[in-house]
Design a protein around this motif. Structure first.
Motif, PDB file in Angstrom:
ATOM      1  N   ASN A 132       0.859  -1.198   0.000  1.00 59.17           N
ATOM      2  CA  ASN A 132       0.000   0.000   0.000  1.00 59.17           C
ATOM      3  C   ASN A 132       0.881   1.228   0.000  1.00 59.17           C
ATOM      4  O   ASN A 132       2.019   1.177   0.445  1.00 59.17           O
ATOM      5  CB  ASN A 132      -0.849   0.055   1.271  1.00 59.17           C
ATOM      6  N   TYR A 134       0.695   4.807   1.724  1.00 54.86           N
ATOM      7  CA  TYR A 134      -0.029   5.590   2.719  1.00 54.86           C
ATOM      8  C   TYR A 134      -0.307   6.989   2.155  1.00 54.86           C
ATOM      9  O   TYR A 134       0.628   7.729   1.836  1.00 54.86           O
ATOM     10  CB  TYR A 134       0.829   5.643   3.985  1.00 54.86           C
ATOM     11  N   PHE A 226       2.420   9.554  10.496  1.00 56.08           N
ATOM     12  CA  PHE A 226       2.724   8.243   9.915  1.00 56.08           C
ATOM     13  C   PHE A 226       2.246   7.143  10.860  1.00 56.08           C
ATOM     14  O   PHE A 226       2.389   7.264  12.074  1.00 56.08           O
ATOM     15  CB  PHE A 226       4.240   8.078   9.724  1.00 56.08           C
ATOM     16  N   PRO A 227       1.706   6.069  10.298  1.00 55.62           N
ATOM     17  CA  PRO A 227       1.376   4.932  11.156  1.00 55.62           C
ATOM     18  C   PRO A 227       2.663   4.426  11.815  1.00 55.62           C
ATOM     19  O   PRO A 227       3.762   4.603  11.267  1.00 55.62           O
ATOM     20  CB  PRO A 227       0.839   3.886  10.183  1.00 55.62           C
TER      21      PRO A 227
END
Ligand code: BTN
Length: 333
Positions: A132, A134, A226-227
């Motif tokens: 993915n 982000y 950010f994760p």
């Protein structure tokens, strides 16, 4: 007035007002300049407000331009864009699944070379190797470019390396620190990933239908945006510079650099940019492991060749690598 006419009237109105920011333009003058009724100007003003332009409206004095939005609208991208063909047609969206998917659909429907698709947010942004990307709203640049090169399909992979050079040349202008290309096409700033490229080819054996060059840039993300799993390995321009960056200005410069590199690529492939590819490389001289499908190799990166391939010195000799995921095994120093 249909939607397209209203969009284009709003574009014209904004372009006209911003010629003299802060100065009121009288209603009658605007109506005669744009050759429309006052009610149509009202409709255009409503749309401009929707696009988050700051305009001041005064019943007697008229309208004035106050500020452009921090949004990638087609009006903003085109304002002052220094390209000849690239990005002259912009499809700018608030939220899409993936700009690459949309661009591919437009290309299949016959969109010409140079058309771009941007979005403020992607809900299914795609990265390389099925990952993915982000893509939170209003912080990054999510861009896809439609290309229709007439060279053979085997020359297409170099486009990713070429794009990486255009990106590095753009990001370095903001002086965020050490800008590097991590082969094949990640951009690192101070050792952390800041941008990525996903090039997708539609071709037959004897010709390319189209290429979609997808570019994701982390621009105004704060560290906390950010994760957690990305925080240590990803960064943004804002995180490195400790200030916000004008995304539209960055995008415009990238498009200009991309056009320059692409024009050279059509004639010379990577020959004109190879020196910069090597200069920017984060991997030259480093010990790395390379994962390519089931295959895993270890070696030292000796060079990047004129096709954009990695030349790896392994125990069994020199190998030319065209695809895969590289991990640095021994940090320098
Ligand atoms: C990578 O580093 O893995 C490549 C990331 C590419 C992300 C961009 S964002 C715009 C375009 N649309 C997508 O879905 N992906 C690319």
């Amino acid at each position: 007035m249909n939607q397209t006419e209203r969009d284009s009237l709003t574009d014209n109105l904004i372009s006209h007002l911003r010629k003299k920011p802060g100065q009121y333009f009288a209603w009658e003058k605007l109506a005669s300049k744009l050759q429309v009724e006052r009610s149509e100007i009202d409709a255009a003003l409503a749309l401009a407000a929707d696009w988050e332009y700051k305009l001041r409206v005064n019943r007697t004095k008229g309208v004035k331009f106050v500020a452009a939005p921090d949004l990638l609208t087609s009006t903003e991208i085109l304002h002052g864009l220094k390209t000849r063909r690239l990005g002259r047609i912009v499809h700018a969206y608030r939220s899409v699944k993936s700009t690459n998917d949309l661009a591919a659909r437009l290309a299949e429907d016959g969109a010409p070379e140079g058309v771009i698709v941007t979005a403020e947010e992607q809900t299914k942004g795609r990265g390389r190797l099925g990952r993915n990307w982000y893509s939170p709203p209003k912080t990054g640049i999510y861009l896809s470019i439609i290309l229709r090169p007439t060279f053979p399909p085997e020359d297409a992979p170099g486009l990713s390396v070429m794009t990486a050079v255009a990106l590095a040349d753009t990001l370095i202008k903001w002086r965020p620190g050490l800008v590097q290309i991590k082969w094949p096409n990640d951009i690192w700033i101070n050792g952390r990933k800041t941008a990525g490229i996903l090039t997708e080819l539609s071709a037959e054996r004897n010709g390319i239908h189209h290429v979609i060059v997808g570019v994701g840039i982390n621009v105004n993300h704060r560290a906390g945006d950010f994760p957690e799993d990305l925080r240590a390995t990803a960064t943004s321009l804002r995180r490195e510079l400790r200030r916000k960056v004008d995304r539209v200005a960055l995008l415009r410069l990238f498009l200009a650099n991309f056009e320059k590199e692409y024009t050279a690529y059509l004639k010379y492939r990577l020959r004109k940019s190879l020196a910069r590819v090597r200069e920017y490389s984060a991997l030259l001289g480093r010990a790395v492991t390379l994962q390519s499908g089931q295959l895993r190799r270890t070696g030292v990166v000796k060079d990047i060749d004129r096709n954009g391939a990695l030349i790896l010195q392994t125990v069994t000799g020199l190998e030319t690598i065209t695809a895969g995921e590289v991990t640095v095994v021994k940090p320098r120093g």
